[in-house]
Design an enzyme around this catalytic site. Structure first.
Site, PDB file in Angstrom:
ATOM      1  CD  GLU A   1       5.497  12.176  65.863  1.00  0.00           C
ATOM      2  OE1 GLU A   1       5.008  11.356  66.665  1.00  0.00           O
ATOM      3  OE2 GLU A   1       6.576  11.990  65.264  1.00  0.00           O
TER       4      GLU A   1
ATOM      5  CE  LYS B   1       4.196   9.418  63.467  1.00  0.00           C
ATOM      6  NZ  LYS B   1       5.356   8.511  63.353  1.00  0.00           N
TER       7      LYS B   1
END
Length: 341
Positions: free
Chosen positions: A177, A222
């Site tokens: 992420e 992500k």
């Protein structure tokens, strides 16, 4: 766990119309959320709040997995089951946040690097025994006149790649992420600047992942959407369609087609914005990768507000609310969302 098994888990995480629910708030972050609705930040309230969400009847129809905090993966539900057992019974894949949060980057006082690599191999082995099938590590990149610097980008993507490699070694799917902030007080950038930074970060990330021999078919990205800064002048704000096109363009330029799937964080967006942008992005498909959601606040804030008013009487209503929000985002992940009148 074999690479084939990792790929199967990654594919299940981004199954058509399904997304990830993020309930991995740190103790300090969840304190703000609970106290904002009048609840004390104690272990029982944290446990009950997460049980409310994860055991909501029908949630597994729209949610493939959940990112947990260390405390939660060790807790039990009110009926005595482990939280992992309750999730698996609902068809929800258990995941775990493993980073130790951001810390100032030495030599670069306005930037941060995510820490937590020390001892990570052993922690991942423990989490695998506790039932975790995937993990998450968040890096934070801020856009200002002087940031991000190349040093900050490289430090963070290097950590993400080392984390991802350790995850796959442990038989756990890594969710990487790199969040480019859009709601920091200094976030006054336009969409073109957002695009440039997203492309730089993603190119650097996948370069490091290749260097560390990470199998992209067993990895989930992500990431934030390409959005102007929340505090940019009104004339710099753009339509939903502009965000969708810019986001798809940067992915096509910087994300290899072999990545198992892409899920968005909702950071800084309203609930409706997060859903509308996801829907518009999928309407531009088909894409080389499944594109879905991994929302926290944008999925759960309404449910928390409903439940907090009377925890016992509103249990069912709170659960129905989170399922409703999950369905809306499931529709958006298929490009079929219809805005309420």
């Amino acid at each position: 766990m074999s690479i084939d098994n990792l790929e199967q888990i990654a594919q299940a995480m981004v199954a058509p119309g399904k997304g990830i629910i993020a309930v991995d708030e740190s103790t300090s972050t969840i304190k703000k959320r609970l106290e904002a609705v009048g609840l004390e930040n104690n272990e029982e309230n944290r446990r009950a709040y997460r049980e409310l969400l994860l055991t909501a009847p029908g949630l597994g129809q729209y949610i493939s997995g959940a990112i947990l905090f260390d405390e939660t993966i060790r807790q039990k539900t009110g009926d005595g089951r482990s939280m992992v057992e309750a999730m698996e019974a609902a068809g929800i894949i258990p995941g775990i946040k493993v980073d130790k949060g951001t810390h100032p980057l030495a030599g670069f006082p306005d930037e941060v690097v995510t820490e937590g690599l020390d001892g990570l191999r052993e922690r991942l082995q423990e989490y695998a025994k506790l039932g975790a099938k995937f993990a998450k590590w968040r890096a934070v990149i801020k856009i200002t006149d002087g940031t991000p610097t190349s040093a900050a980008v490289e430090a963070n993507v290097h950590a993400l790649a080392r984390y991802a490699s350790l995850c796959q070694e442990a038989g756990i799917v890594p969710m990487v992420e790199p969040e480019i902030l859009m709601d920091d007080k200094e976030s006054v950038h336009d969409i073109d600047t957002s695009y440039t930074v997203h492309e730089e970060v993603l190119r650097a990330l996948f370069g490091q992942l290749a260097l560390f021999n990470v199998n992209l078919r067993g990895l989930i990205l992500k990431v934030s959407m390409v959005i102007p800064g929340k505090y940019a002048p009104a004339e710099e704000q753009v339509d939903v369609e502009d965000v969708a096109q810019a986001t798809v363009d940067v992915f096509q330029n910087a994300v290899p087609a072999s990545v198992a799937g892409i899920v968005f964080l909702s950071g800084g967006q309203s609930d409706e914005q997060a859903t509308a942008h996801l829907d518009a992005i999928n309407k531009l498909g088909p894409h080389p990768w499944p594109i879905s959601f991994s929302y926290g606040r944008a999925l759960v804030s309404k449910a928390l507000d409903v439940w907090s008013k009377d925890q016992k009487a509103n249990w069912k209503a709170g659960q129905e609310t989170v399922v409703e929000r999950a369905k809306e985002n499931s529709d958006a992940a298929k490009g079929n969302w219809k805005k309420r009148a």
